[in-house]
Design a protein around this motif. Structure first.
Motif: not given
Ligand code: SF4
Length: 357
Positions: A130-134
């Protein structure tokens, strides 16, 4: 005629003021849940009152590939409707759906590499899924403003974290670590009832439908974070999270949805409960870690094959697409790599119980 609540009118004015303050691009974290939906409604209404748009505003949704399928369908449909509504009303919102890198996807990690499904003490998933792609997208800008549907009254833990990250401006939070991005939370002072009032009494955008969201919820749940506004935000047991989530022992959320008529989730629920047990079966765990140290290691190749079989069976029974072919191909490649890897050791442990904190 529906009336915009007083609190919302104030927040809409704050959003207009903040939008006009500088040239920093805006990114809106959206999960389809009540908090991010109410925030998006308020931003939409603020933009409706602005005549001159001088910077991009992008709504971001991260599709991990293991999202609750009811919610993903709802979000994709809502995005399509919103795009049309924005075009009609001349609202310059952009919409982006992000996905984790193939290597970081849930099943590639679990079935391909043998990662045990996440627990409270080994929660490897939130950053990767969740965090890394954003973060990767947002970090392309030198500096940006990230709009999150964070509320201080959401929970005591959330309240404590917010207090730690407070700034002079009550609507802004400091980002953990060294990031230069700023977090703007327009609904920070909204209580739960305010959020529902926002959804109900702001007519526009029509694409975000109060009754539809209420149907998905039936009872209140939290949302998995789309951007880390603080360390340790939890996202287990949320219907706006992964259907495979084993961070919580019992997924009450999916159980409730099945009871409320979403029978297509039954097979998924069973798979999720099965894998939470299977993860702890010592018979299918290596006795060496990948770094060569003795200790509880990855799921064995035999174990991973059993999981893939079970997943494909679940896919067949549910009639839902649960794993794309590119992930299956990558899983086979990773198995081949382990088969010839001299550092990969499967020798079994002898005890039969694993405890999680
Ligand atoms: S919902 Fe669960 S599995 Fe998914 S990212 Fe959050 S903690 Fe991990």
């Amino acid at each position: 005629m529906q009336k915009t609540p007083k609190k919302d009118k104030e927040v809409i004015n704050v959003i207009i003021q903040e939008y006009q303050k500088n040239d920093l691009p805006w990114y809106i974290g959206y999960s389809g849940g009540k908090d991010s939906s109410s925030m998006l409604k308020l931003v939409f209404n603020a933009l409706k009152r602005i005549e001159y748009f001088h910077k991009p505003i992008t709504v971001l949704y991260c599709d991990t590939g293991v999202e609750n399928p009811i919610v993903t369908t709802y979000v994709y449909e809502t995005f399509e409707k919103l795009k049309k509504e924005c075009k009609q009303l001349n609202i310059p919102l952009l919409f982006t759906i992000l996905k984790p890198k193939l290597e970081d996807r849930f099943f590639v990690k679990v079935i391909g590499r043998g990662y045990p499904t996440p627990t409270n003490i080994f929660r490897w998933c939130t950053d990767k899924l969740r965090i890394n792609p954003v973060k990767e997208l947002i970090d392309k800008d030198v500096k940006a403003v990230i709009l999150l549907g964070v509320r201080s009254s959401e929970s005591e833990q959330r309240d404590r974290t917010i207090s730690k990250h407070k700034t002079d401006n009550e609507y802004y939070l400091k980002q953990s670590g060294s990031s230069s991005n700023i977090i703007f939370s327009p609904i920070i002072n909204h209580a739960l009832e305010d959020v529902w009032l926002t959804l109900r009494y702001n007519e526009l955008p029509k694409s975000i439908d109060f009754n539809q969201i209420r149907m998905i919820y039936k009872d209140a749940e939290s949302e998995c974070p789309v951007y880390r506004e603080s360390k340790g935000s939890s996202c287990g047991n949320s219907r706006f999270g992964c259907w495979t989530c084993t961070v919580v022992r019992k997924d009450k959320s999916m159980g409730n949805m099945i009871e409320n008529g979403y029978s297509e989730l039954k097979e998924l629920f069973e798979f999720r409960n099965w894998i939470a047990e299977f993860r702890d079966n010592i018979k299918y765990r290596c006795s060496y870690r990948r770094n060569g140290a003795k200790g509880l290691g990855p799921i064995t190749l035999e174990g991973r094959k059993i999981i893939l079989d079970k997943l494909l069976k679940t896919e067949q029974l549910s009639g839902l697409n649960l794993i794309p072919q590119e992930e299956i191909n990558r899983i086979y490649e990773l198995w081949e790599i382990d088969e010839i890897n001299v550092n990969y050791q499967e020798k079994r442990l002898t005890t039969t119980c694993i405890k999680h904190g």
